[in-house]
Design an enzyme around this catalytic site. Structure first.
Site, mmCIF file in Angstrom:
data_model
loop_
_atom_site.group_PDB
_atom_site.id
_atom_site.type_symbol
_atom_site.label_atom_id
_atom_site.label_comp_id
_atom_site.label_asym_id
_atom_site.label_seq_id
_atom_site.Cartn_x
_atom_site.Cartn_y
_atom_site.Cartn_z
ATOM 1 C CB ALA A 48 -0.937 0.018 1.215
ATOM 2 C CE LYS A 49 5.279 0.823 -4.016
ATOM 3 N NZ LYS A 49 4.427 -0.351 -4.341
ATOM 4 N NE ARG A 50 -2.824 3.575 2.408
ATOM 5 C CZ ARG A 50 -3.264 3.207 1.206
ATOM 6 N NH1 ARG A 50 -2.463 3.279 0.172
ATOM 7 N NH2 ARG A 50 -4.505 2.778 1.050
#
Length: 295
Positions: A97-99
């Site tokens: 999700a590369k948050r």
């Protein structure tokens, strides 16, 4: 009752010679190749088929969240069912999700993706730390209490990232090398006293297998002490990196390597999917155990 750490779960997979991370990337082109509609139902079908094929064969699965998110609430509902299948199968799930954010905002991301019982519960989350490594402390509770993990983007294969990741900080380190060093330090802080030499940390990094890491200021043989740093490495298979070159690519950083493959598994449609997953898992295991890859 003590909770098994994410690193311990990875170590068990590696002990069973499982190093493949099977990607779940239901983008429009691949869904078409599978004879599926480009909608939430199609994404769900692909995801659940990959989970079924990977169970007991791959170390983990990695759904690319954007390809579900583009369908809105229906996409997230589909993703929840894919994640539920993976939990039932005992598969490790890395939510790609590369948050990345600060304070309570990142804490909320951690609650969504790493809290026990959350509909979106995964075992680990990819994070973009460019608002400062201090943001990772907001996920500390989930990592410690619920046995979760994080994978920090350090050196990625997209060309536009190179200028940022090779930028030199005031302390003389590149941004990428600092990300790796910070991850190693956190793993050492999390490690219990008297931890064994075969231990694996719960905080990992993303390093592209198609890169020359020295060009990013990363010394691949500088981190032999303490828990092994999990390395999630995209780029094997379709993108051209060879698993047989893992030792040359990652050196001592490859002690806890997850070789991510998506297109090489997904291309060809559902027919033969299980065979492709088994073939790539076996090839990766052989390369990492026979001296061609990692000892």
């Amino acid at each position: 009752m003590s909770v098994l750490s994410f690193g311990d779960r990875l170590a068990a997979e590696f002990a069973a010679s499982r190093h493949l991370c099977a990607g779940i990337d239901p983008h429009a082109g691949l869904l078409g190749d599978w004879g599926l509609d480009d909608d939430a139902a199609g994404a769900e079908r692909m995801g659940r088929d990959v989970v079924a094929a990977a169970a007991g064969v791959a170390a983990c699965v990695k759904p690319q969240i954007s390809f579900f998110e583009r369908f809105g609430s229906a996409g997230f509902a589909a993703l929840e069912r894919v994640l539920a299948d993976a939990r039932s199968a005992g598969l490790i799930v890395i939510a790609d999700a590369k948050r990345g954010d600060i304070g309570s905002t990142f804490a909320a991301y951690a609650e969504a993706w790493l809290s026990e019982g959350s509909p979106l519960e995964a075992d680990a989350l990819t994070v973009s730390p460019y608002m400062g490594a201090g943001m990772l402390a907001q996920a500390d509770g989930a990592v410690r209490a619920h046995g979760k993990g994080l994978f920090v983007l350090a050196a990625t294969s997209n060309p536009e990232a190179r200028a940022v990741q090779t930028a030199v900080r005031e302390d003389g380190r590149t941004v990428a090398s600092a990300m790796v060093a910070d991850a190693v330090e956190v793993n050492q802080e999390l490690a219990p006293a008297g931890i064994g030499t075969g231990a694996v940390g719960s905080l990992g990094v993303v390093l592209g297998a198609t890169l020359r890491l020295a060009e990013f200021g990363i010394d691949t043989d500088a981190y032999d002490d303490g828990p092994a740093l999990p390395v999630l490495a995209p780029g094997f298979g379709h993108q051209g990196a060879r698993i047989e070159d893992a030792a040359e690519l990652f050196g001592g950083l490859g002690r806890a390597l997850l070789a991510n493959e998506s297109r090489s598994i997904l291309s060809g449609g559902p027919s033969g999917l299980a065979a492709r997953v088994q073939e790539r898992a076996a090839a990766i295991a052989a390369a990492l155990s026979d001296g061609k890859g990692l000892a």
